[in-house]
Write a protein that holds these residues in place. Sequence first.
Motif, short mmCIF file in Angstrom:
data_model
loop_
_atom_site.label_atom_id
_atom_site.label_comp_id
_atom_site.label_asym_id
_atom_site.label_seq_id
_atom_site.Cartn_x
_atom_site.Cartn_y
_atom_site.Cartn_z
N GLY A 186 1.02 -1.26 -0.37
CA GLY A 186 -0.15 -0.34 -0.09
C GLY A 186 1.27 1.46 0.13
N ARG A 208 0.33 -9.06 -1.87
CA ARG A 208 -0.45 -9.60 -2.20
C ARG A 208 -1.38 -8.99 -2.96
N THR A 379 1.08 -3.44 6.37
CA THR A 379 0.43 -3.73 6.24
C THR A 379 -1.31 -3.46 6.66
N PHE A 381 -3.52 -0.44 8.35
CA PHE A 381 -4.32 -0.25 9.66
C PHE A 381 -5.75 -0.84 9.76
P1 NA7 Z 1 -2.43 -0.20 3.05
O1 NA7 Z 1 -2.84 0.76 2.15
O2 NA7 Z 1 -4.14 -0.88 3.44
O3 NA7 Z 1 -1.63 -1.03 2.26
C1 NA7 Z 1 -2.08 -2.51 3.50
C2 NA7 Z 1 -1.05 -3.51 2.84
O4 NA7 Z 1 -0.67 -4.69 3.46
C3 NA7 Z 1 -1.72 -4.04 1.59
O5 NA7 Z 1 -1.43 -4.53 -0.02
C4 NA7 Z 1 -2.48 -5.72 1.63
O6 NA7 Z 1 -2.81 -6.06 0.89
C5 NA7 Z 1 -1.01 -5.97 2.81
N1 NA7 Z 1 -1.26 -6.88 3.94
C6 NA7 Z 1 -2.40 -6.21 4.91
N2 NA7 Z 1 -2.05 -7.63 5.76
C7 NA7 Z 1 -1.58 -8.41 5.06
C8 NA7 Z 1 -1.17 -10.44 5.08
N3 NA7 Z 1 -1.98 -10.70 5.94
N4 NA7 Z 1 -0.48 -10.49 4.19
C9 NA7 Z 1 -0.31 -10.33 3.66
N5 NA7 Z 1 -0.20 -8.39 3.12
C10 NA7 Z 1 -0.63 -7.73 4.18
O7 NA7 Z 1 -1.53 0.73 4.62
P2 NA7 Z 1 -0.52 1.42 4.78
O8 NA7 Z 1 -0.08 1.79 5.58
O9 NA7 Z 1 -0.16 1.12 3.30
O10 NA7 Z 1 -1.28 3.10 3.67
C11 NA7 Z 1 -1.95 3.60 4.69
C12 NA7 Z 1 -2.97 4.94 4.67
O11 NA7 Z 1 -1.40 5.59 5.54
C13 NA7 Z 1 -2.34 5.35 3.35
O12 NA7 Z 1 -3.94 4.92 2.47
C14 NA7 Z 1 -2.13 6.59 3.45
O13 NA7 Z 1 -3.49 7.47 2.56
C15 NA7 Z 1 -1.57 6.78 4.44
P3 NA7 Z 1 -4.16 -6.41 0.37
O14 NA7 Z 1 -4.49 -4.61 -0.58
O15 NA7 Z 1 -5.13 -5.78 1.40
O16 NA7 Z 1 -4.29 -7.55 -0.83
#
Ligand code: NA7
Length: 537
Positions: A186, A208, A379, A381
């Motif tokens: 993300g 993912r 990962t 919030f």
């Molecule tokens: P995000 O945008 O929620 O990204 C989290 C990333 O982590 C995303 O790629 C998820 O994949 C991945 N993820 C979450 N849980 C897992 C598990 N269990 N296994 C593998 N991958 C996982 O959080 P960010 O901190 O990057 O950004 C949040 C906001 O902060 C951002 O949008 C800005 O406004 C500032 P998924 O997409 O869920 O498949």
Amino acid sequence: MATTPNDYDVIVIGAGFAGMYAVYKFRALGFRVLAYEKGDDVGGVWYWNRYPGARCDCESYYYSYSFSKELQDEWDWSLHYSEQPEILSYLSHVADRFALRPHIQFGTAVQSATFDEAAGNWKVRTSCGDTVTTRFIVSAAGCLSEVQKPDIPGLDSFSGDVFYTAAWPKGGVDFMGKRVGVIGTGASGVQAIPRIAKQAQHLTVFQRTANWVIPVWNAPMKTEFVEWVKSHYDQIRQNCLNSGGGVPFEVSHTRARDVTPEERQKILEKAWTVGGTRFFAQSFSDLLSDQEANDAAAQFVASYIRSIVKDPETAKLLTPIDHPIGTKRPPMDDDYYATFNRPNVSLVDIRRAPITSIEGRTLRTAERSYELDALVLATGFDAITGPLMAIDIRGKGDMRLKDKWSAGAKSYLGLCTAGFPNLFMVTGPLSPSVLANMPTAIEQHVDWIGDCLTYLRAHNLQTIEASEDAEAKWVVHTADVAQGTLYPKANSWYLGSNIPGKPRQFGVYLGGFSNYRERCNDVASRGYEGFRLELAA
Ligand code: NA7
């Protein structure tokens, strides 16, 4: 209802952008105010998210406070898109300049808040063991402050170092010579990956879901631009207030379906050279509501990915296939795609072959294993509702906020929730929050709450509470507006779908910031329509 003397008029939760302005505002209005802040200094998300490459995805000149002309005149941003250290030093400067720290208790988390119906006040208990009474609570706990710990078998037993982007060590981390794994692509992962890649011996990115990453073409601000901004600040701030996204720039009024493919291409190329959120705002007006418009933009970015990433398989894997562009928060970075051309970076598809376990320094997927010295978790919030639901908040009849929102957040204007009198939320669930420029949205909310508290004081009113009816209509309206867009087509944290078991609800009001602001003002001018006001005894 009895009026007993309270320890405070207002307890503020958090001392980030919102909590700091709340302290400033309520103190100026003559209220006794105290903020509790988990961190040991101001800054909120900018305090915690110190990972390499952390940067704001809004432009510096408007991602800032507008409440003080002196502040905006004296502060100089160095980059068009500020990095975390500069934003944190800005917030620290604001705390000093307006002497806010004496009103903030640091290193203290609010654990519970219970409304006492007989006394008409709140009892707040903190992690330091304090219990105080207050008439009002204003949550400035933020939308992205409840960190999500992924449920990966064996994660706690990893014998290397584990770092969360959202709780990064203050002294930084040296990855030189290390084998590093990053989980999460993300906004945080996308910003951290290019920086970590420059240090690590080898970086393995576990992806993912591929995201659409937009460049911001970041660069130092030229003196002429700074001078222009400072001499036009009044207009810039006014434009923010009058816009759909709390931003000062012009937006496109062209629908993709009204122009030829050649014209579309030209529009997209032009918007791409500007980059950032303007790529969306200044290309097509229907980009987030019409699939055809969205597809045109997606194809444009997909061809950009192919033009940068040399290995066709990697380029393919980096190209999103499961959501319309812009419907998951689009990460912004200038170096992300090129980073995958580095010989020390590899991309692993954990959708096809999920992570199965971690043991010692070995991370296993369904296909193979990886030896790692350090693991970076980007990962995400439990967004929007998470920070409030993590606190044991009990309203009338001992109703728990967690129970009330168990099937989805309910709020009136994202500001208040029925059954919880004198509790206000800054950029709360079902307000424009994260889809508006946050400082603009924060100032609007805090100003509205400040006016409301002043009104209650002037009219000798003890409590204000959203009515169930007004709240129910707002919940329906918010959902209806979201349904008219492409946003619900993605699994995103806007919808809570990144948290296992969280109800699927679009947590942000998409009706446009300026319309929303007008609505809030109308409600206030009609004597707080949709709220129940009760007189002090
Ligand atoms: P995000 O945008 O929620 O990204 C989290 C990333 O982590 C995303 O790629 C998820 O994949 C991945 N993820 C979450 N849980 C897992 C598990 N269990 N296994 C593998 N991958 C996982 O959080 P960010 O901190 O990057 O950004 C949040 C906001 O902060 C951002 O949008 C800005 O406004 C500032 P998924 O997409 O869920 O498949």
